[in-house]
Design an enzyme around this catalytic site. Structure first.
Site, PDB file in Angstrom:
ATOM      1  N   ASP A   1       0.717  -1.063   0.009  1.00 21.04           N
ATOM      2  CA  ASP A   1      -0.047   0.010   0.154  1.00 21.04           C
ATOM      3  C   ASP A   1       0.994   1.340   0.114  1.00 21.04           C
ATOM      4  OD1 ASP A   1       0.618  -0.728   2.615  1.00 21.04           O
ATOM      5  OD2 ASP A   1      -0.835   0.467   3.481  1.00 21.04           O
TER       6      ASP A   1
ATOM      7  N   GLU B   1       0.103  -1.032   5.774  1.00 26.16           N
ATOM      8  CA  GLU B   1       1.122  -0.429   6.531  1.00 26.16           C
ATOM      9  C   GLU B   1       0.996   1.147   6.917  1.00 26.16           C
ATOM     10  OE1 GLU B   1       5.073   1.181   8.169  1.00 26.16           O
ATOM     11  OE2 GLU B   1       4.034   1.797   6.334  1.00 26.16           O
TER      12      GLU B   1
HETATM   13 ZN   LIG Z   1       6.841   2.361   4.187  1.00 30.06          ZN
END
Ligand SMILES: [Zn+2]
Length: 383
Positions: A75, A140
């Site tokens: 992501d 994340e």
């Molecule tokens: Zn990163």
């Protein structure tokens, strides 16, 4: 490296493929499949671990220990104002030896380098020691609730352990490999409401001013030396990030004051110690308050050992640079992996443009990064 080599390499090609996926957190947009297809071909078993709206994969080649794991995220953060980009953030573009696109530095080129390094290593050392694994998440940059932390819980529940974990976060500062992160500070937040009694400024004996009652305690907290750090960590820091009180009128004593504060802390103190010391200061100054704590990351540290040495040697071999160990910067998913007992290191491209408009990397760094990753595999798992 000549120009033709620079504009076509295995690492660049896979980077371009990943960068074309608009995987704004928590959407993976097929990135993990692209990686998984490549890994399957060199003998990896792929487990998709979707939790809620988050795609994760755990891929593993081999059943024995020790387990070397590449970790990272597919992501990316949102693009921001598209008009401010010189090219479409999801149509990667090469200009003057630089590769532009959202996620080029954080951290799709590192994901590509990992896969290419693994393919080359497996080809050269088909009977390598132990296992190679991948822990890849698409959560994340978001709340980090259904990503790495959940995969680690699933692995722990079946007693599957990671020995060495290399997180491909962009750790480099001025040139490739100059810095690796061998730990991160802990991060503790407090939301403090100081209670007073609202009233007229002309009748202070009928009011309790929370700004006045808390001011000495706040001053003391700001001056407190929480620790002196150690060989790996700077001293713990305390920062007030927000402070709010008052009605907007000059003649009203406010009834409450609200503060948000954060500690970035070393391994010399614990979150519980920081909390206890803070409450002691507030109580000693007679402050009336409510306080809510959130711990956003425990500190972790991987001292010099097999993984650190394997990385230092690989960086020196490929770039000639003597790398420096650092625990600075924000938190990363390493905080979820380290508590299992794994040695954890972060090593990736330059972080100068991460999360920015016109995020980019030097194309000249991509193949060397794949070489460094491959050399680390060789240093730890070659037979
Ligand atoms: Zn990163």
């Amino acid at each position: 490296m000549n120009e033709s080599h620079m504009t076509s390499s295995a690492t660049l090609d896979l980077s371009l493929q990943l960068l074309r996926q608009p995987s704004v957190t928590p959407v993976d947009h097929d990135c993990q499949n692209i990686m998984a297809e490549r890994l399957k071909k060199v003998g990896f078993n792929i487990e998709n671990m979707r939790f809620e709206d988050v795609d994760n994969i755990w891929a593993r080649k081999g059943t024995e220990g020790p387990v070397f794991c590449f970790a990272g995220h597919t992501d990316v953060v949102p693009t921001g104002n598209l008009d401010a980009w010189n090219s479409d953030p999801f149509l990667p573009e090469i200009r003057d030896g630089k590769l532009y696109g959202r996620g080029s530095a954080d951290m799709k080129t590192a994901l590509a380098a990992m896969v290419v390094a693994t393919e080359r290593f497996v080809e050269k050392y088909p009977d390598h020691k132990g296992s190679i694994a991948y822990l890849i998440t698409s959560d994340e940059e978001g709340p980090s609730i259904n990503g790495t932390v959940k995969v680690i819980q699933a692995l722990e529940a079946r007693n599957e352990k990671i020995t060495w974990c290399l997180v491909g976060e962009p750790s480099s500062t001025n040139k490739l490999g100059d810095i690796v992160k061998n730990g991160r500070r802990g991060s503790l937040n407090a939301n403090l409401t100081v209670k007073g009694k609202q009233g007229h400024v002309a009748y202070p004996h009928l009011a309790v001013n929370p700004i006045h009652t808390a001011s000495k305690a706040i001053a003391e907290l700001c001056e407190t030396v929480w620790d002196n750090g150690n060989e790996y960590f700077p001293a713990t820091s305390f920062q007030i990030s927000n402070i709010n009180a008052g009605t907007g009128a000059t003649n009203v004593v406010p009834g409450t004051m609200n503060l948000l504060c954060n500690w970035r802390y070393s391994t010399e103190v614990t979150a519980d110690e920081l909390k206890a010391r803070t409450l002691e200061v507030l109580d000693r100054h007679g402050v009336e308050y409510d306080i809510q704590w959130t711990l956003s990351g425990l500190p972790f540290l991987t001292p010099v050992g097999e993984l650190v040495n394997a990385a230092k040697d690989a960086i020196r071999d490929v770039t000639g640079t003597e790398t420096e160990l650092s625990t600075s910067g924000g938190t990363s998913d390493g905080r979820f992996i380290a508590p299992t007992g794994a040695q954890v290191l972060e090593l990736g491209v330059l972080n100068a443009t991460i999360h920015q408009i016109n995020e980019h990397v030097d194309i000249a760094d991509l193949e060397p990064l794949a070489e460094i990753y491959e050399k680390i595999l060789i240093n730890l798992l070659a037979n």
